[in-house]
Design an enzyme around this catalytic site. Structure first.
Site, PDB file in Angstrom:
ATOM      1  N   ARG A 182      72.846 -44.122  16.208  1.00  0.00           N
ATOM      2  CA  ARG A 182      72.829 -45.401  16.913  1.00  0.00           C
ATOM      3  C   ARG A 182      72.972 -45.157  18.417  1.00  0.00           C
ATOM      4  NH1 ARG A 182      76.086 -50.702  15.071  1.00  0.00           N
ATOM      5  NH2 ARG A 182      75.895 -51.939  16.964  1.00  0.00           N
ATOM      6  N   GLU A 224      67.236 -59.009  12.102  1.00  0.00           N
ATOM      7  CA  GLU A 224      67.693 -60.292  11.556  1.00  0.00           C
ATOM      8  C   GLU A 224      67.679 -61.304  12.699  1.00  0.00           C
ATOM      9  OE1 GLU A 224      71.510 -62.303   9.217  1.00  0.00           O
ATOM     10  OE2 GLU A 224      71.571 -60.193   9.835  1.00  0.00           O
ATOM     11  N   LYS A 246      76.782 -57.628  17.743  1.00  0.00           N
ATOM     12  CA  LYS A 246      76.351 -59.021  17.867  1.00  0.00           C
ATOM     13  C   LYS A 246      77.550 -59.971  17.913  1.00  0.00           C
ATOM     14  CE  LYS A 246      71.661 -58.938  16.032  1.00  0.00           C
ATOM     15  NZ  LYS A 246      70.754 -59.401  14.956  1.00  0.00           N
TER      16      LYS A 246
END
Length: 778
Positions: free
Chosen positions: A482, A262, A492
């Site tokens: 992850r 994104e 983020k």
């Protein structure tokens, strides 16, 4: 498996090795592929077969496109020794996916170089003369591997068998028959054993092909996900034979993956793992990977982030098949949403965000869930045409509010936002959600493997429910763990706060684990990819990878690629009293540890004058046995120069602070001191050395897992950035350009920073010389 065993025996593997290989499906698949690429399915000599086995287990993943070229050289016997193959691996690791320079490749691998037995004998004799006293002391406990490595450094392309035979013969000539004392087993130190095991582990983790766990596109007819409902039969997600055949016809059976960030921030090292998985699988299977911007939220996306992502993907060594945007499919997504309503699988809802949250917590249906299809169709069209206010309506998927999976609680498919889109312009005022758009665009782009991290695992049910509801092709979904690294944060939200509230100096601050920050710190993309490959692709979640493990891979590469230079961070003046003030001696200093004597390009000139500077920490008023620096009356060696002996110490008025040292140098190098110091001299009388700024970066946070702390900002390391405004450097560093990398001897690895100006160069410390990986991994 019988066919594979026969194939392995044909290339000369012994039966035990061949059977052990077959027990490992991943290595078996790799070796079969290598044998076929090399076109030796009918067999070959054992020596060649062993090289092929090495290629199958150790070839660098970032350069698989060049594997056929290496195999061509092995089969033609242009490359015929393990040393040449290892040199090829090192060359390809640095080259990555770039075009291959054949002349440089052949030079790096010693193609065409013949080393005579006389040359080898001469090198072995020289080494034994140099190490004779140590060998006589250690006798048959001498590490023959070290001797072998010493010869290989001087003669890298020598026949290893001949080298071993000559070393064994020379040892016997020097020591004679073994005595009873020689046969006694030495006591092994526990600490060394642990470190060795860790080093072996590092090697093993890089041998395994991480992509062998993934099925082929042709296998995507199997049921691999079951979605359970409270009010209807189980959905066994899979493609029909007809759907899969159509997909394979469109794609030619190629593997198609996607890297879908994104564009609402800068990429971090966790994205490097995602790239390695997505681009790496496609490359390994001779397929393609899309770079797809998941731009469904017009309020968060920025052109700055889009440009950064494209540039950083290229820097990481990956080349997208196509660059697409989710917004490219806004019309198709809207049309499919209309179809979803027609099929009774979606409805327009008027609940507020708080009401939706409350109803989900109570597992209650929305009051508008069962409204007529025609009514939802009209309202959705009104939403698209801007006739309904923002926040007054959403389109929700009619899933299962009684499910045990909260990601099946009638997720939002569309919401109203009167915000122009950075890529699509002002055409739309309704925008799809991630949960709606992601799986559909995967299907529209014929993605074969939809790969994501484990936090998306609970969304798998919704993913397949939607594709099944619309009768669309279903990609194979797989989640992996992850990447979490100690002493940093990678969410983020937290990164954005660090940047916007000026706790760090922008997204490319060298203390951050953003890829821009790591690049500015001097970390290379190949080191990052080697680190990610070493970790592997697994589903074991919750593990924290120590920062030292990344630093290990950084050192491994920079030790081979960074040229050496000398810089003094905290200068202490040393006056050489027996050298004329007007005298300046130009000396040769090595750019590389193994610089050949006849290669002038491997050396740089350093001036030696009667005023030199050493580190303040390299001098003490009181000497000790375990101290190798300078002290009153003591002699040390200045690197690449001469021994110097401290004859006088000049103190300040407080009678404690050392102002300068007086010393005498030994021009004939008769003394052989143990201590070796780096130094920088005045280039000419009365002229200061080159002044540079050095920035010493360290861990950003004091705790290993600061993200779990309530007051995580209080854990920031106050010593994470230390600026030394006036260090002294050797003259050649004045020609350093931004991103040039160096090893400052005895200090660490450094890179020229973008803040440098013609008047003042700035260097960032990438990593120290000390390697804590083995210790940290105990």
């Amino acid at each position: 498996m019988v066919e594979a065993l026969d194939l392995f025996l044909k290339i000369g593997l012994d039966e035990r090795t061949a059977k052990n290989t077959i027990a490992n499906n991943k290595v078996t698949s790799n070796l079969i592929a290598v044998i076929k690429e090399a076109n030796v399915t009918n067999g070959c000599e054992r020596s060649m077969g062993n090289l092929l086995y090495t290629v199958a287990t150790k070839f660098p993943a970032n350069a698989l496109m060049h594997r056929p070229k290496l195999l061509e050289y092995i089969v033609s016997s242009k490359i015929k020794t393990p040393a040449q193959v290892e040199a090829a691996f090192a060359f390809f690791t640095i080259t990555g996916s770039e075009d291959l320079d054949i002349s440089k490749f052949e030079e790096a691998c010693g193609v065409g170089v013949e080393v005579s037995i006389e040359d080898i004998e001469h090198t072995v004799d020289e080494m034994f003369e140099e190490k004779k006293s140590a060998i006589l002391e250690q006798r048959y406990r001498t590490n023959v591997g070290d001797l072998f490595a010493h010869v290989r450094k001087k003669q890298p392309w020598a026949d290893p068998k001949v080298v071993k035979q000559l070393i064994d013969l020379k040892i016997y000539e020097l020591l004679g028959e073994k005595t009873a004392a020689d046969n006694e087993k030495p006591v092994k130190k526990k600490k060394e054993k642990v470190v060795k095991e860790e080093e072996d582990k590092t090697i093993i983790e890089e041998e395994i092909n991480p992509y062998l766990i993934f099925p082929t596109p042709e296998e995507n007819y199997k049921v691999h996900t079951e979605v359970y409902f409270s009010d209807r039969p189980v959905l066994r997600a899979c493609n029909s034979k007809e759907t899969l055949e159509k997909h394979l016809k469109r794609t030619g059976g190629k593997v198609l993956t996607r890297f879908p960030p994104e564009p609402n921030g800068y990429l971090h090292i966790g994205h490097a793992k995602a790239m390695f998985v997505d681009f790496g699988l496609a490359k390994e299977r001779d397929g393609y990977c899309y770079l797809r911007y998941d731009d469904t939220n017009p309020e968060a996306e920025k052109k700055e982030y889009i440009d950064h992502i494209e540039e950083i993907v290229s820097w990481m060594g990956w080349k997208p098949f196509k660059i697409t945007y989710t917004s490219d499919y806004f019309q198709e997504l809207y049309d499919l949403a209309v179809e979803l309503i027609r099929r009774g699988c979606a409805y327009v809802d008027h609940q507020t965000g708080d009401e939706i949250k409350e109803y989900r917590e109570k597992k209650m249906n929305s009051p508008w869930r069962d409204r007529p299809i025609s009514e939802s169709l009209k309202l959705f069209n009104d939403m698209k045409n801007g006739l309904i206010e923002e926040g007054k309506a959403t389109l929700r998927m009619k899933q299962d509010m009684q499910s045990d999976n909260f990601n099946m609680y009638d997720l939002i498919a569309y919401r109203i936002k009167f915000t122009p889109h950075p890529h699509a312009g002002d055409k739309w005022c309704v925008y799809p959600s991630y949960d709606y758009a992601h799986c559909i665009v995967d299907s529209l782009e014929d993605i074969t493997h939809s790969l994501c991290t484990l936090e998306f695992e609970t969304r798998r049910a919704s993913y397949y429910w939607l594709l099944d509801a619309l009768s669309l092709y279903q990609p194979y979904v797989w989640e992996y763990s992850r990447l979490n690294i100690t002493n940093t944060v990678m969410s983020k939200r937290k990164l954005n706060r660090l940047v916007t509230e000026n706790y760090v100096d922008g997204w490319d601050d060298p203390r951050l684990m953003t890829l821009a920050g790591l690049r500015r710190r001097g970390v290379t993309s190949t080191a990052i990819n080697a680190f990610v490959r070493g970790i592997g692709i697994t589903r074991s979640d919750g593990s924290m990878i120590r920062l030292e493990r990344l630093e290990y891979h950084v050192r491994e590469e920079l030790n081979k690629t960074a040229s050496r230079a000398m810089v003094v961070l905290h200068p202490l003046k040393v006056v050489i009293t027996n050298l004329e003030p007007s005298s300046v001696i130009d000396l040769d200093a090595k750019k590389w540890p193994d610089a050949p004597n006849d290669d002038a390009s491997s050396y740089y000139k350093v001036p030696f004058s009667n005023v030199v500077y050493i580190e303040q920490t390299d001098f003490r008023m009181k000497d000790s046995k375990d101290y190798y620096g300078l002290a009153p009356g003591k002699t040390v060696l200045l690197r690449y120069a001469f021994p110097i002996k401290c004859t006088e110490v000049v103190l300040s008025d407080d009678k404690k602070t050392v102002v300068e040292i007086h010393a005498e140098y030994d021009p004939f190098k008769k003394t052989k001191p143990k201590g070796v110091l780096h130094w920088v001299a005045q280039p000419s009388p009365g002229v200061d050395p080159l002044k540079v700024e050095v920035r010493l970066f360290d861990k950003l946070f004091l705790s290993e897992n600061p993200g779990e702390l309530d007051n995580w900002l209080d854990d920031l390391n106050p010593e994470s950035k230390v600026i030394i405004p006036c260090a002294y450097a050797v003259p050649p560093l004045q020609f350093a350009e931004v991103d040039d990398k160096f090893q400052f001897e005895r200090l660490g690895y450094f890179v020229a920073d973008k803040d440098s100006t013609p008047e003042k160069l700035i260097f960032n410390r990438t990593v120290t010389l000390r390697d804590n990986y083995g210790k940290a991994s105990k």
